[in-house]
Every structure is written in structure tokens, then in C-alpha cells.
Design a protein around this motif. Structure first.
Motif, PDB file in Angstrom:
ATOM      1  N   GLU A  39       0.827  -1.203   0.000  1.00  0.00           N
ATOM      2  CA  GLU A  39       0.000   0.000   0.000  1.00  0.00           C
ATOM      3  C   GLU A  39       0.868   1.262   0.000  1.00  0.00           C
ATOM      4  N   THR A  40       1.915   1.271   0.812  1.00  0.00           N
ATOM      5  CA  THR A  40       2.812   2.427   0.886  1.00  0.00           C
ATOM      6  C   THR A  40       3.461   2.695  -0.461  1.00  0.00           C
ATOM      7  N   LEU A  41       3.967   1.651  -1.099  1.00  0.00           N
ATOM      8  CA  LEU A  41       4.636   1.816  -2.393  1.00  0.00           C
ATOM      9  C   LEU A  41       3.680   2.329  -3.459  1.00  0.00           C
ATOM     10  N   ALA A  42       2.422   1.915  -3.390  1.00  0.00           N
ATOM     11  CA  ALA A  42       1.428   2.352  -4.372  1.00  0.00           C
ATOM     12  C   ALA A  42       1.149   3.846  -4.237  1.00  0.00           C
ATOM     13  N   GLY A  43       1.479   4.432  -3.066  1.00  0.00           N
ATOM     14  CA  GLY A  43       1.261   5.853  -2.834  1.00  0.00           C
ATOM     15  C   GLY A  43       2.254   6.756  -3.542  1.00  0.00           C
ATOM     16  N   GLY A  44       3.304   6.207  -4.137  1.00  0.00           N
ATOM     17  CA  GLY A  44       4.275   7.007  -4.887  1.00  0.00           C
ATOM     18  C   GLY A  44       5.440   7.492  -4.050  1.00  0.00           C
ATOM     19  N   ASN A  45       6.377   8.150  -4.716  1.00  0.00           N
ATOM     20  CA  ASN A  45       7.584   8.703  -4.096  1.00  0.00           C
ATOM     21  C   ASN A  45       8.492   7.649  -3.482  1.00  0.00           C
ATOM     22  N   TRP A  46       8.506   6.464  -4.056  1.00  0.00           N
ATOM     23  CA  TRP A  46       9.377   5.362  -3.621  1.00  0.00           C
ATOM     24  C   TRP A  46      10.116   4.830  -4.838  1.00  0.00           C
ATOM     25  N   TRP A  47      11.383   4.475  -4.636  1.00  0.00           N
ATOM     26  CA  TRP A  47      12.203   3.925  -5.706  1.00  0.00           C
ATOM     27  C   TRP A  47      12.888   2.669  -5.195  1.00  0.00           C
ATOM     28  N   VAL A  48      12.965   1.679  -6.072  1.00  0.00           N
ATOM     29  CA  VAL A  48      13.566   0.388  -5.741  1.00  0.00           C
ATOM     30  C   VAL A  48      14.825   0.213  -6.581  1.00  0.00           C
ATOM     31  N   ALA A  49      15.890  -0.266  -5.952  1.00  0.00           N
ATOM     32  CA  ALA A  49      17.118  -0.601  -6.675  1.00  0.00           C
ATOM     33  C   ALA A  49      17.160  -2.112  -6.850  1.00  0.00           C
ATOM     34  N   GLU A  50      17.416  -2.531  -8.066  1.00  0.00           N
ATOM     35  CA  GLU A  50      17.539  -3.957  -8.349  1.00  0.00           C
ATOM     36  C   GLU A  50      18.939  -4.265  -8.833  1.00  0.00           C
ATOM     37  N   GLY A  60      12.347   6.136   0.055  1.00  0.00           N
ATOM     38  CA  GLY A  60      11.110   6.880  -0.100  1.00  0.00           C
ATOM     39  C   GLY A  60      11.219   8.262   0.507  1.00  0.00           C
ATOM     40  N   ILE A  61      10.474   9.198  -0.072  1.00  0.00           N
ATOM     41  CA  ILE A  61      10.479  10.583   0.396  1.00  0.00           C
ATOM     42  C   ILE A  61       9.048  11.087   0.515  1.00  0.00           C
ATOM     43  N   GLY A  62       8.909  12.250   1.132  1.00  0.00           N
ATOM     44  CA  GLY A  62       7.619  12.912   1.215  1.00  0.00           C
ATOM     45  C   GLY A  62       7.765  14.197   1.991  1.00  0.00           C
ATOM     46  N   ALA A  63       6.636  14.768   2.373  1.00  0.00           N
ATOM     47  CA  ALA A  63       6.644  15.951   3.227  1.00  0.00           C
ATOM     48  C   ALA A  63       6.958  15.511   4.651  1.00  0.00           C
ATOM     49  N   SER A  64       7.591  16.379   5.399  1.00  0.00           N
ATOM     50  CA  SER A  64       7.983  16.066   6.770  1.00  0.00           C
ATOM     51  C   SER A  64       6.770  15.716   7.634  1.00  0.00           C
ATOM     52  N   ARG A  65       6.923  14.634   8.391  1.00  0.00           N
ATOM     53  CA  ARG A  65       5.892  14.210   9.330  1.00  0.00           C
ATOM     54  C   ARG A  65       6.228  14.629  10.751  1.00  0.00           C
ATOM     55  N   ASP A  66       7.488  14.929  11.018  1.00  0.00           N
ATOM     56  CA  ASP A  66       7.907  15.364  12.349  1.00  0.00           C
ATOM     57  C   ASP A  66       9.134  16.259  12.190  1.00  0.00           C
ATOM     58  N   PRO A  67       8.951  17.564  12.215  1.00  0.00           N
ATOM     59  CA  PRO A  67       7.691  18.250  12.465  1.00  0.00           C
ATOM     60  C   PRO A  67       6.770  18.165  11.248  1.00  0.00           C
ATOM     61  N   GLU A  99      17.643  14.094  -5.375  1.00  0.00           N
ATOM     62  CA  GLU A  99      17.233  14.766  -6.614  1.00  0.00           C
ATOM     63  C   GLU A  99      15.750  15.137  -6.552  1.00  0.00           C
ATOM     64  N   HIS A 100      14.930  14.215  -6.094  1.00  0.00           N
ATOM     65  CA  HIS A 100      13.490  14.472  -6.019  1.00  0.00           C
ATOM     66  C   HIS A 100      13.145  15.425  -4.877  1.00  0.00           C
TER      67      HIS A 100
END
Length: 148
Positions: A39-50, A60-67, A99-100
Motif C-alpha cells: 500500500e505504501t509503495l502504491a502511494g508514490g515517491n518510492w524507488w527500488v534498486a535492483e 522513499g520521500i515525502g513531506a515532513s511528518r515530524d515536524p 534529486e526528487h
């Protein structure tokens, strides 16, 4: 990306247990954790290295949750499976994340354990600066990185 949920959950659990050892309770790989990661990965902003078709790590990245701050980015999670550590996978994932983050935020934060020198060295080596902020009664410290 959500199809990688079971592989990402495995890497998360293995890297958590290998990296944090006695510092944190062991993580368990179960159906619930796999479903949450899918579910988390489906939300976007995640990259997998193979590497050779095997998931070697993820970030994964996003807007700050704390603060809570929509103007501050956050490096949510970065994990590399132990067989692929010190082979450039983590650095490549960090470059992708930075970069993102830099494209959307002026600054970003990441939290790590205060007594986890491997993580702290990695963040410092990849351009993050210890901020002086703590949480969880001082058990976690934050690093920040300015982009502008």
C-alpha cells in the motif's frame, strides 16, 4: 511498484534486524507488513534498486511528518539488503531521493537512531548535517539538508 511489496518488506525487515540489532526490537516479516508496504509503495515517491533482477534496496520521500511541515521534505526510509551494502546501492538510492527532494523542497529532514553510527556516517557522507534536534527521549536525532 506495489508489486514489489513483498520484496521491499523483506529488505526492510532484514536491513532493520541487521542494522539495528540490539538497538531496537526485531521486525517480523508477515502478511500484514507485506500488505502495508504494498500500500505504501502504491502511494508514490518510492524507488527500488535492483541488482540482477533482485530487489537490493529502496528509498522513499515525502513531506515532513515530524515536524509536520508541508514545506519541509523528509527522507522517509532508505534500506539496503545486507548482501548489497557497501556496493553503491545506498548511495545511488540517496542520489535519487535527494534529486526528487531538491525538486520540491528547499530543505529536508531525516531521523535516525542516536546510537547508530553506521547510519549517521552514511547521512554525513551523503551531504546531511546533524541538526541538534532529538525525539523519543533523545533516542533519535535528525539530520537536515538544504537544497537552496
Amino acid at each position: 511498484m506495489s508489486a514489489d511489496g513483498s520484496d521491499v518488506a523483506r529488505v526492510y525487515v532484514d536491513s532493520w534486524n541487521d542494522g539495528f540489532g540490539e538497538l531496537m526490537p526485531a521486525a517480523v516479516l508477515d502478511d500484514g507488513r507485506i500488505a502495508r508496504w504494498s500500500e505504501t509503495l502504491a502511494g508514490g515517491n518510492w524507488w527500488v534498486a535492483e541488482v540482477d533482477g533482485t530487489v537490493a534496496g529502496f528509498v522513499g520521500i515525502g513531506a515532513s511528518r515530524d515536524p509536520i511541515d508541508p514545506e519541509l521534505g523528509e527522507l522517509d526510509t532508505i534500506a539496503v539488503d545486507s548482501p548489497y551494502r557497501r556496493q553503491g546501492v545506498g548511495t545511488a538510492l540517496m542520489h535519487e531521493a535527494v534529486e526528487h527532494l531538491a525538486a520540491h523542497y528547499d530543505e529536508a529532514i531525516v531521523w535516525t537512531l542516536a546510537n547508530y553510527p553506521q547510519g549517521q556516517e552514511f547521512y554525513a557522507k551523503t551531504g546531511w548535517t546533524l541538526s541538534g534536534s532529538t525525539r523519543d527521549d533523545g533516542r533519535q536525532v535528525s539530520y537536515r539538508r538544504r537544497f537552496r
